[in-house]
Design a protein around this motif. Structure first.
Motif, PDB file in Angstrom:
ATOM      1  N   GLY A   1      39.631  55.699  44.847  1.00 53.50           N
ATOM      2  CA  GLY A   1      39.106  54.328  43.919  1.00 53.50           C
ATOM      3  C   GLY A   1      38.326  53.552  44.940  1.00 53.50           C
ATOM      4  N   LEU A   2      37.169  52.745  44.566  1.00 53.91           N
ATOM      5  CA  LEU A   2      36.800  51.896  45.497  1.00 53.91           C
ATOM      6  C   LEU A   2      37.852  50.647  45.686  1.00 53.91           C
ATOM      7  CD1 LEU A   2      34.036  51.315  46.577  1.00 53.91           C
ATOM      8  CD2 LEU A   2      33.531  49.537  44.783  1.00 53.91           C
ATOM      9  N   GLN A   3      37.832  50.321  47.015  1.00 53.92           N
ATOM     10  CA  GLN A   3      38.765  49.401  47.416  1.00 53.92           C
ATOM     11  C   GLN A   3      38.103  48.030  47.915  1.00 53.92           C
ATOM     12  OE1 GLN A   3      42.221  49.143  51.058  1.00 53.92           O
ATOM     13  NE2 GLN A   3      40.457  50.529  51.078  1.00 53.92           N
ATOM     14  N   VAL A   4      38.469  46.878  47.334  1.00 52.56           N
ATOM     15  CA  VAL A   4      37.917  45.629  47.863  1.00 52.56           C
ATOM     16  C   VAL A   4      38.767  44.972  49.087  1.00 52.56           C
ATOM     17  CG1 VAL A   4      36.919  43.367  47.189  1.00 52.56           C
ATOM     18  CG2 VAL A   4      36.426  45.422  46.093  1.00 52.56           C
ATOM     19  N   LEU A   5      38.325  44.583  49.903  1.00 54.48           N
ATOM     20  CA  LEU A   5      39.127  43.989  51.134  1.00 54.48           C
ATOM     21  C   LEU A   5      38.563  42.540  51.345  1.00 54.48           C
ATOM     22  CD1 LEU A   5      39.297  47.045  53.595  1.00 54.48           C
ATOM     23  CD2 LEU A   5      41.214  46.242  52.214  1.00 54.48           C
ATOM     24  N   ASN A   6      39.600  41.580  51.533  1.00 58.57           N
ATOM     25  CA  ASN A   6      39.204  40.213  51.791  1.00 58.57           C
ATOM     26  C   ASN A   6      39.997  39.918  53.155  1.00 58.57           C
ATOM     27  OD1 ASN A   6      40.329  36.938  50.895  1.00 58.57           O
ATOM     28  ND2 ASN A   6      38.234  37.433  51.371  1.00 58.57           N
TER      29      ASN A   6
ATOM     30  N   VAL B   1      34.526  43.037  51.776  1.00 62.66           N
ATOM     31  CA  VAL B   1      33.948  44.223  51.902  1.00 62.66           C
ATOM     32  C   VAL B   1      34.557  45.229  51.009  1.00 62.66           C
ATOM     33  CG1 VAL B   1      35.573  45.003  53.655  1.00 62.66           C
ATOM     34  CG2 VAL B   1      33.310  46.099  53.973  1.00 62.66           C
ATOM     35  N   ALA B   2      33.833  46.237  50.513  1.00 68.45           N
ATOM     36  CA  ALA B   2      34.092  47.247  49.552  1.00 68.45           C
ATOM     37  C   ALA B   2      34.501  48.723  50.295  1.00 68.45           C
ATOM     38  CB  ALA B   2      33.188  47.537  48.227  1.00 68.45           C
ATOM     39  N   THR B   3      35.578  49.404  50.378  1.00 65.55           N
ATOM     40  CA  THR B   3      35.395  50.545  51.002  1.00 65.55           C
ATOM     41  C   THR B   3      35.633  51.784  50.056  1.00 65.55           C
ATOM     42  OG1 THR B   3      36.755  49.492  52.935  1.00 65.55           O
ATOM     43  CG2 THR B   3      37.009  51.849  52.821  1.00 65.55           C
ATOM     44  N   LYS B   4      34.794  52.921  50.420  1.00 62.58           N
ATOM     45  CA  LYS B   4      35.068  54.298  49.502  1.00 62.58           C
ATOM     46  C   LYS B   4      35.301  55.172  50.568  1.00 62.58           C
ATOM     47  CE  LYS B   4      33.902  55.187  45.770  1.00 62.58           C
ATOM     48  NZ  LYS B   4      34.947  55.727  44.898  1.00 62.58           N
ATOM     49  N   TRP B   5      36.539  55.848  50.371  1.00 61.07           N
ATOM     50  CA  TRP B   5      36.878  56.934  51.529  1.00 61.07           C
ATOM     51  C   TRP B   5      36.863  58.221  50.500  1.00 61.07           C
ATOM     52  CZ3 TRP B   5      41.835  53.287  52.118  1.00 61.07           C
ATOM     53  CH2 TRP B   5      41.596  52.703  53.382  1.00 61.07           C
TER      54      TRP B   5
ATOM     55  N   SER C   1      37.846  41.656  41.757  1.00 60.09           N
ATOM     56  CA  SER C   1      39.039  41.798  42.560  1.00 60.09           C
ATOM     57  C   SER C   1      39.723  40.593  42.640  1.00 60.09           C
ATOM     58  CB  SER C   1      38.673  42.152  43.857  1.00 60.09           C
ATOM     59  OG  SER C   1      37.923  41.346  44.641  1.00 60.09           O
ATOM     60  N   MET C   2      39.441  39.632  42.696  1.00 59.20           N
ATOM     61  CA  MET C   2      40.352  38.297  42.793  1.00 59.20           C
ATOM     62  C   MET C   2      41.581  38.317  41.769  1.00 59.20           C
ATOM     63  SD  MET C   2      37.797  35.168  43.371  1.00 59.20           S
ATOM     64  CE  MET C   2      37.083  34.903  45.011  1.00 59.20           C
ATOM     65  N   GLY C   3      42.541  38.079  42.158  1.00 58.73           N
ATOM     66  CA  GLY C   3      43.609  38.086  41.205  1.00 58.73           C
ATOM     67  C   GLY C   3      44.541  39.217  41.205  1.00 58.73           C
ATOM     68  N   ARG C   4      43.994  40.300  41.929  1.00 61.02           N
ATOM     69  CA  ARG C   4      44.576  41.641  42.317  1.00 61.02           C
ATOM     70  C   ARG C   4      44.747  41.963  43.678  1.00 61.02           C
ATOM     71  NH1 ARG C   4      40.834  45.441  38.508  1.00 61.02           N
ATOM     72  NH2 ARG C   4      42.346  47.129  39.275  1.00 61.02           N
ATOM     73  N   LEU C   5      44.560  40.926  44.365  1.00 58.15           N
ATOM     74  CA  LEU C   5      44.623  41.272  45.935  1.00 58.15           C
ATOM     75  C   LEU C   5      45.863  41.362  46.544  1.00 58.15           C
ATOM     76  CD1 LEU C   5      41.693  39.204  47.158  1.00 58.15           C
ATOM     77  CD2 LEU C   5      41.606  41.458  46.975  1.00 58.15           C
ATOM     78  N   GLN C   6      46.228  42.390  47.290  1.00 59.82           N
ATOM     79  CA  GLN C   6      47.760  42.402  47.719  1.00 59.82           C
ATOM     80  C   GLN C   6      47.629  42.689  49.194  1.00 59.82           C
ATOM     81  OE1 GLN C   6      50.565  42.449  45.954  1.00 59.82           O
ATOM     82  NE2 GLN C   6      49.532  42.367  43.853  1.00 59.82           N
ATOM     83  N   PRO C   7      48.776  42.459  50.238  1.00 56.59           N
ATOM     84  CA  PRO C   7      48.622  42.829  51.621  1.00 56.59           C
ATOM     85  C   PRO C   7      48.237  44.031  51.901  1.00 56.59           C
ATOM     86  CG  PRO C   7      50.536  41.362  50.935  1.00 56.59           C
ATOM     87  CD  PRO C   7      49.989  41.567  49.617  1.00 56.59           C
ATOM     88  N   SER C   8      47.210  44.282  52.677  1.00 58.14           N
ATOM     89  CA  SER C   8      46.696  45.774  52.747  1.00 58.14           C
ATOM     90  C   SER C   8      47.814  46.500  53.575  1.00 58.14           C
ATOM     91  CB  SER C   8      45.418  45.637  53.717  1.00 58.14           C
ATOM     92  OG  SER C   8      44.335  44.982  53.049  1.00 58.14           O
TER      93      SER C   8
END
Ligand code: PD2
Ligand code: ZN
Length: 285
Positions: A171-176, A266-270, A113-120
């Motif tokens: 789609g699985l979401q990764v949050l930092n 954390v990874a979130t699956k809605w 996920s690193m390199g693909r993170l954007q403000p949530s």
């Protein structure tokens, strides 16, 4: 015809009054099916009305049902893992699960996920459009469903844990979250006016998988329960907030408290009521 997932107060009242006039319940069930309700839901609505339970999504108290994954006891077995239940709360339905991902899988999700993170962002309840907000200060990214064989392994495991088909999952979401970053109290379900039956309908549950140990802060908090879950690498919390009548549970209010030391991944699956994707998804084997 688009499938209906809940009934209005007006329709509920009409059914109650019509039953009093002596119309056979089966005739009402058939009417609901013709209107676009799934057969099981139509019977469920009728059974609840006959038992004098409220059924419309608004204006009534939430009727608790045990989700599929709650029927199993202390251990959930998937095809590749044994997952122990660490804690269970019934109302709202919250499960803390051990050993959902291995340490290597957690690290791999973080590095992918690193390199693909954007403000949530959050979904604006008025417009239904995503926007940034001071209440959610993390950064995040989404994987597409079955983006690669590693993601497919995780998606399959989540489907086996929840007993909900993979195609119901966003789609699985990764949050930092870095120091002081948080997600203020919110609901994961959509306001009823923003539920799109063409895109899987309402969200029914959330699986949050902790990808690291957070030295301090960063708990997932259910303020109406007085419950706080401390992130532990590889464990996950599942909570369920939409029943088969389409009612949503306001007790599921939750937040991510500010990170006080270190950072949180954390990874979130809605997960939604139905299939989100119009076409079948290609599964990597
Ligand atoms: O990161 C969390 O603990 C958290 C808490 C509440 C994540 C979400 N909600 C979410 O992604 O919806
Ligand atoms: Zn949430």
């Amino acid at each position: 015809m688009e499938k209906k997932t809940h009934i209005s107060v007006e329709l509920e009242n009409w059914i109650r009054n019509t039953l009093k006039t002596g119309v056979h319940p089966e005739a009402i069930v058939n009417g609901l099916i013709k209107k676009g309700y799934d057969t099981r839901l139509a019977y469920r609505i009728l059974l609840n009305i006959v038992a004098n339970h409220p059924v419309s999504a608004s204006n009534t108290s939430y009727q608790y049902e045990t989700p599929e994954l709650g029927i199993r006891e202390n251990v959930l077995y998937t095809s590749d893992r044994e997952i122990r239940v660490l804690m269970r709360n019934e109302k709202p339905y919250v499960l803390h699960l051990d050993n959902v991902l291995s340490s290597e899988e957690c690290d791999r999700l973080i590095s992918l996920s690193m390199g693909r993170l954007q403000p949530s962002k959050v979904v604006d309840p008025k417009t239904g459009i995503e926007r940034s907000t001071a209440g959610r200060t993390s950064h995040g990214m989404y994987f597409s469903l079955n983006e690669n064989s590693f993601l497919t392994t995780i998606e399959k495991r989540i489907a086996e844990i929840t007993n909900i088909p993979m195609e119901h999952g966003e789609g699985l979401q990764v949050l930092n979250y870095k120091n002081d970053q948080e997600y203020k109290p919110h609901f994961d379900y959509f306001p009823s006016s923003k539920v799109d039956p063409e895109k899987g309908g309402q969200r029914v549950g959330t699986l949050l998988i902790y990808l690291n140990d957070v030295p301090d802060g960063g708990q997932t908090i259910f303020p109406k329960l007085g419950l706080s879950i401390v992130p532990k690498k590889g464990t996950a919390v599942y909570f369920h907030y939409t029943n088969s009548l389409g009612q949503v549970d306001p007790m599921s209010l939750h937040s991510s408290s500010p990170v006080l030391k270190g950072e949180k991944w954390v990874a979130t699956k809605w997960i939604r009521q139905g299939n989100i994707y119009p076409k079948p998804v290609k599964v990597h084997s």
